[in-house]
Structure formats: structure tokens, C-alpha cells
Design a protein around this motif. Structure first.
Motif, mmCIF file in Angstrom:
data_model
loop_
_atom_site.group_PDB
_atom_site.id
_atom_site.type_symbol
_atom_site.label_atom_id
_atom_site.label_comp_id
_atom_site.label_asym_id
_atom_site.label_seq_id
_atom_site.Cartn_x
_atom_site.Cartn_y
_atom_site.Cartn_z
ATOM 1 N N ALA A 1 0.827 -1.211 0.000
ATOM 2 C CA ALA A 1 0.000 0.000 0.000
ATOM 3 C C ALA A 1 0.856 1.253 0.000
ATOM 4 C CB ALA A 1 -0.925 -0.016 1.216
ATOM 5 N N ASP A 2 1.934 1.256 0.787
ATOM 6 C CA ASP A 2 2.808 2.432 0.826
ATOM 7 C C ASP A 2 3.496 2.650 -0.513
ATOM 8 O OD1 ASP A 2 2.115 2.788 3.457
ATOM 9 O OD2 ASP A 2 3.950 1.904 4.274
ATOM 10 N N ALA A 3 3.924 1.544 -1.154
ATOM 11 C CA ALA A 3 4.630 1.654 -2.432
ATOM 12 C C ALA A 3 3.728 2.235 -3.518
ATOM 13 C CB ALA A 3 5.154 0.285 -2.861
ATOM 14 N N ARG A 4 2.485 1.801 -3.562
ATOM 15 C CA ARG A 4 1.626 2.323 -4.638
ATOM 16 C C ARG A 4 1.241 3.781 -4.369
ATOM 17 N NH1 ARG A 4 -3.929 3.270 -2.561
ATOM 18 N NH2 ARG A 4 -4.616 1.396 -1.434
ATOM 19 N N ARG A 5 1.128 4.168 -3.111
ATOM 20 C CA ARG A 5 0.836 5.583 -2.823
ATOM 21 C C ARG A 5 2.007 6.475 -3.217
ATOM 22 N NH1 ARG A 5 -1.124 3.345 2.276
ATOM 23 N NH2 ARG A 5 -3.392 3.112 2.152
ATOM 24 N N MET B 1 4.006 -14.025 -15.463
ATOM 25 C CA MET B 1 3.690 -12.749 -16.079
ATOM 26 C C MET B 1 3.232 -11.738 -15.031
ATOM 27 S SD MET B 1 3.748 -11.013 -18.790
ATOM 28 C CE MET B 1 3.181 -9.343 -19.163
ATOM 29 N N THR B 2 2.463 -12.205 -14.049
ATOM 30 C CA THR B 2 2.014 -11.308 -12.985
ATOM 31 C C THR B 2 3.209 -10.753 -12.224
ATOM 32 O OG1 THR B 2 -0.034 -12.580 -12.731
ATOM 33 C CG2 THR B 2 0.589 -11.126 -10.916
ATOM 34 N N ARG B 3 4.161 -11.621 -11.906
ATOM 35 C CA ARG B 3 5.356 -11.164 -11.186
ATOM 36 C C ARG B 3 6.137 -10.154 -12.025
ATOM 37 N NH1 ARG B 3 5.534 -16.823 -10.179
ATOM 38 N NH2 ARG B 3 7.324 -17.112 -11.580
ATOM 39 N N ARG B 4 6.226 -10.419 -13.314
ATOM 40 C CA ARG B 4 6.979 -9.536 -14.207
ATOM 41 C C ARG B 4 6.319 -8.155 -14.295
ATOM 42 N NH1 ARG B 4 8.277 -11.736 -20.164
ATOM 43 N NH2 ARG B 4 6.575 -10.411 -20.789
ATOM 44 N N VAL B 5 4.996 -8.134 -14.410
ATOM 45 C CA VAL B 5 4.283 -6.859 -14.501
ATOM 46 C C VAL B 5 4.444 -6.066 -13.208
ATOM 47 C CG1 VAL B 5 2.023 -5.771 -14.724
ATOM 48 C CG2 VAL B 5 2.616 -7.680 -16.207
ATOM 49 N N LEU B 6 4.327 -6.730 -12.073
ATOM 50 C CA LEU B 6 4.443 -6.031 -10.794
ATOM 51 C C LEU B 6 5.841 -5.443 -10.606
ATOM 52 C CD1 LEU B 6 2.433 -8.457 -8.476
ATOM 53 C CD2 LEU B 6 1.809 -6.118 -9.094
ATOM 54 N N GLU B 7 6.875 -6.199 -10.985
ATOM 55 C CA GLU B 7 8.231 -5.667 -10.864
ATOM 56 C C GLU B 7 8.446 -4.501 -11.818
ATOM 57 O OE1 GLU B 7 11.244 -8.657 -11.133
ATOM 58 O OE2 GLU B 7 10.951 -9.259 -9.047
ATOM 59 N N SER B 8 7.840 -4.570 -13.010
ATOM 60 C CA SER B 8 7.947 -3.462 -13.953
ATOM 61 C C SER B 8 7.219 -2.223 -13.430
ATOM 62 C CB SER B 8 7.379 -3.872 -15.314
ATOM 63 O OG SER B 8 7.338 -2.777 -16.195
ATOM 64 N N MET B 9 6.059 -2.412 -12.823
ATOM 65 C CA MET B 9 5.276 -1.298 -12.298
ATOM 66 C C MET B 9 5.999 -0.563 -11.172
ATOM 67 S SD MET B 9 1.484 -3.003 -12.042
ATOM 68 C CE MET B 9 0.841 -1.721 -10.948
ATOM 69 N N PHE B 10 6.484 -1.348 -10.207
ATOM 70 C CA PHE B 10 7.021 -0.758 -8.985
ATOM 71 C C PHE B 10 8.529 -0.544 -9.031
ATOM 72 C CE2 PHE B 10 2.952 -2.449 -7.610
ATOM 73 C CZ PHE B 10 2.487 -1.474 -6.755
ATOM 74 N N GLY B 11 9.230 -1.282 -9.907
ATOM 75 C CA GLY B 11 10.671 -1.112 -10.007
ATOM 76 C C GLY B 11 11.451 -1.663 -8.833
ATOM 77 N N VAL B 12 10.861 -2.602 -8.086
ATOM 78 C CA VAL B 12 11.552 -3.230 -6.954
ATOM 79 C C VAL B 12 11.217 -4.711 -6.954
ATOM 80 C CG1 VAL B 12 11.510 -1.143 -5.530
ATOM 81 C CG2 VAL B 12 9.637 -2.781 -5.363
ATOM 82 N N PRO B 13 12.046 -5.542 -6.290
ATOM 83 C CA PRO B 13 11.710 -6.970 -6.172
ATOM 84 C C PRO B 13 10.411 -7.169 -5.410
ATOM 85 C CG PRO B 13 14.013 -6.568 -5.606
ATOM 86 C CD PRO B 13 13.361 -5.220 -5.711
ATOM 87 N N LEU B 14 9.735 -8.271 -5.670
ATOM 88 C CA LEU B 14 8.435 -8.527 -5.053
ATOM 89 C C LEU B 14 8.519 -8.603 -3.540
ATOM 90 C CD1 LEU B 14 6.785 -11.117 -7.479
ATOM 91 C CD2 LEU B 14 6.560 -8.641 -7.421
#
Length: 430
Positions: free
Chosen positions: A10-14, A61-74
């Protein structure tokens, strides 16, 4: 009493400006399209990721998209990796999954590698112990070079999925190889990570995503002791730095050119040129900018003959006098000398053999220099020429410069040529 949720997610997306779970779902859809595999998620799924038990995304693919979105490891988003202790059945299932995934890469990379490379990869992947084969590293290097050529033809969004697949494969393979081949893999991995950072930047991804892949490249370059590559990534980070953060750009470019690493002469020339641009942006005296540009020319004069540029070959092997002069013109534009920039860009765009992306980028800068020089009609016409080169493949850096120029031309918005450029830019797909 309810358990706390996943505050890391939640903090990362904000921090990225996604203030609602619906914003995250929309961003996920946009990033999956960027990576070439359009997909959607529901707000309910985002709510689960922000719960006290987010688990670990099952789909690669979900993991790849999330790492691309946030720019950090899951793991930094609060996801819980699978337990490391596995029984023999789990290990066999993991082995099958791994081989299936890597085999899928072989099929996906077949057009890049050709039938010989495809057969060699398939044979190597049939036995996990043969991942250490030096020939496999060569095939991965060839695939990376072809991905870079593909980017030049069709743009960053088309090349991104292949680049990300290559990074994942290299990461997977490096876990099971003996030390000598692991070093080769990670050296290719550093090149692939830097290329992936470039693609994300050109495709318009958030800066923190580009930074994530740059940092991955530096990590692997440091592990392998590849000092020139370490310095080269610092140069690329300087080039990616925002014009509004010129002090950081200057620090990075200076470190690349003057640090404890020894860049090849052509790469050092480009780093010095970038340092000169940063000096201009920070308001340094013109003589300081000119002196640093002179050092760039000296470095280029000391270089061996130019070679065809490749993603895995000598760093900046194709860096030429015409490119240095075109970039020097950008320095003059940043230093408030637009007419000098116009003269240099016109001359060297006419003389130089530039790749389409570079020609679009430098032509966009020419349009901006013309606007700053008080020539709005020429600026708009030149901008339209750059747009013809950049629009279809989506060369984002050129498009960004054109949008900057359109902003500079706002006082001339009623002139027909300016109106046409602004209309053309507005009609581009987001």
C-alpha cells in the motif's frame, strides 16, 4: 482484532501516485500492455495483495508486470516467497516448471536465434547440468544483439518482452552454473539489464523502473569485476537523469568519465560530452563547458577505428564524430546558444549516417533549437519531420523532446505550422 494488512504494498503504490486500489488495477493493465501481454486484474485482487496474507503471485507474467510497475523486487512489496525447504516431489515439480519455462524461452527466441541456435539451446536445456555450456552464453549474447536490432526497427515496446525474458533466463541459469560460466552469464546479464533499462525509459515507464534495471546492471557488473561496464551504466543513468536534476546528472557523468574505472576512449568521449551538457544545465561558465567538450574530442581522437555497434560488443564502438558534434549542439542549446545548436545540428544531420532513432532524436532537438532561436515555422516543420520518424516505432525520447518543443511554441499557437505540429502530437495514442 483484525490483523494488519500488507503496508509495504500500500505504501509503495501511494508513493507512485496510485491512491486507490482501482488506480493499481488500471496501472497493471497499462504495464501488461507495455510488456506485450495485455491483461487485467480486479480491485479484489489488489485488495488481496494488500491483505495480511498476500502470498506469492503464481503467474510469472504477474510477477513480471508487478516488478515493472514498482521497479523493486516482489519481496520489497510484502509478498512472501515460497518456502525454500521442499520435498523431493516439490523439487521435481520445480525442475519441470523451470525446464518448461526455459523451453518456452527457446520457442520464443527461435526467430532471434535461428534453427541452429534453437537446437543448441534445446539440447542444453534437456539436462540442467549442461546449463554451464559456454555455447549457451554465446546464443544468449546473439539473442540480445538481435533484440537490440529489433528495437531499432520496431521500437522499445516490441523489444521489451524479449529483453525481460532474456533477463529472467540469465537469472535462472546463473543459479546452477559453475563459477567460470556464471561470470560470463552475469556479464551478458549486465548488458541485458542496461538494455532493458533503456527500453523502459524510451517506452515511457516511470523513472524508478529504469533505475531498478540500471541498478541490476551495476550489481552484475560489480560482481563480475567489469569496471568499464559499471562506468558505462553510470553514463546511462546520467543520460536518463531529469533535466531538472542537473546536479545528479553532473555527478553521474563525472563519475563515469573520471572515476576509478577505465572506460574505452569512445565511451569516455560520450561520458565527457554528457558531463559538458550537465555543466551547461547547472549554469557553469561557457569556458568550462567548452573545455570539457574539448576533452571529449581528445578522447575520441585517441580511439581505435569505429566498429559496428552491438549490444554485447565493445562499449560505444560506433560512437562517431558526427554523433559527438550533434550532442555538442545539445550542450549549446542547454547553454542558451540556440543558433549555434541549429548550425551544428543541420550540418551533422546532413553529413552523418544516423540510425532512425538517433536521427529522430537529434531532429527533435533541432526543432527545439529553432524554436529557441525565434524561428517557429521552421521549428514546427522540423518537428513534423522528426515525428514521422518517431511516431510509428514509439521512440519515446524523441517524442518527449517534441512535446517540450510544442510547449516552447505555445506563444505561436495560432500559426498554421505550429497548430499542425501540436495537433499531430495530440493525436498520438497514449
Amino acid at each position: 482484532m483484525s490483523r494488519p494488512g500488507n503496508s509495504k504494498f500500500a505504501d509503495a503504490r501511494r508513493r507512485l501516485g496510485w491512491h486507490s486500489q482501482s488506480d493499481v488495477a488500471n496501472a497493471y493493465e497499462a504495464h501488461s500492455a507495455l510488456l506485450g501481454e495485455p491483461a487485467t486484474i480486479t480491485v479484489r485482487q489488489v485488495r488481496r495483495w494488500e491483505s495480511a496474507d498476500p502470498g506469492w503471485p503464481k503467474q510469472r507474467m504477474t510477477r513480471r508486470v508487478l516488478e515493472s510497475m514498482f521497479g523493486v523486487p516482489l519481496a520489497e512489496l510484502g509478498f512472501i516467497p515460497p518456502a525454500s525447504g521442499k520435498n523431493s516431489v516439490d523439487q521435481e515439480e520445480e525442475s519441470m516448471r523451470r525446464r518448461s519455462f526455459l523451453g518456452g524461452f527457446v520457442v520464443g527466441a527461435a526467430p532471434l536465434l535461428g534453427p541452429t541456435g534453437q537446437g543448441r539451446l534445446a539440447a542444453a536445456l534437456a539436462n540442467a547440468r549442461r546449463y554451464s555450456d559456454h555455447a549457451l552464453v554465446g546464443h544468449l549474447r546473439s539473442a540480445l544483439d538481435e533484440a537490440a536490432r529489433s528495437d531499432g526497427r520496431t521500437g522499445p515496446r516490441q523489444a521489451l518482452p524479449t529483453a525481460l525474458e532474456l533477463l529472467t533466463v540469465i537469472d535462472e541459469l546463473a543459479r546452477d552454473t559453475r563459477s567460470s560460466v556464471r561470470r560470463e552469464l552475469l556479464m551478458v546479464g549486465a548488458r541485458a539489464a542496461e538494455f532493458t533499462a533503456f527500453l523502459h525509459r524510451d517506452a515511457g515507464a516511470p523513472p524508478q523502473v529504469t533505475l531498478y534495471f540500471h541498478d541490476r546492471a551495476i550489481e552484475w557488473a560489480s560482481i563480475t569485476g567489469d569496471g568499464p561496464m559499471h562506468a558505462y551504466v553510470l553514463l546511462r543513468k546520467a543520460q536518463a537523469a531529469d533535466r531538472g536534476d542537473a546536479a545528479r546528472m553532473l555527478d553521474l557523468a563525472h563519475a563515469a568519465a573520471q572515476g576509478p574505472w577505465r572506460l574505452p576512449p569512445r565511451a569516455r568521449a560520450e561520458a565527457l560530452q554528457q558531463e559538458a551538457r550537465a555543466l551547461a544545465l547547472t549554469g557553469a561558465p561557457p569556458q568550462s563547458v567548452a573545455r570539457t567538450l574539448g576533452q571529449a574530442h581528445d578522447a575520441l581522437a585517441a580511439a581505435a577505428p569505429a566498429e559496428p555497434a552491438t549490444c554485447t560488443g565493445p562499449l560505444c564502438a560506433g560512437y562517431s564524430e558526427n554523433r559527438l558534434m550533434a550532442q555538442s549542439a545539445i550542450c549549446h542549446r542547454e547553454a542558451g546558444q540556440p543558433q549555434q545548436a541549429v548550425t551544428l545540428l543541420r550540418q551533422h544531420l546532413a553529413e552523418g549516417a544516423f540510425a532512425t532513432r538517433d536521427r529522430a532524436f537529434f531532429t527533435a532537438h533541432l526543432a527545439g533549437a529553432l524554436a529557441a532561436a525565434g524561428q517557429p515555422d521552421d521549428a514546427a516543420a522540423t518537428g513534423l519531420s522528426a515525428l514521422q520518424l518517431a511516431a510509428a516505432p514509439g521512440f519515446g525520447q524523441a517524442l518527449g523532446e517534441l512535446r517540450r518543443t510544442a510547449g516552447d511554441l505555445r506563444p505561436y499557437a495560432r500559426r498554421p505550422a505550429v497548430r499542425e505540429l501540436r495537433r499531430a502530437l495530440t493525436s498520438l495514442p497514449v
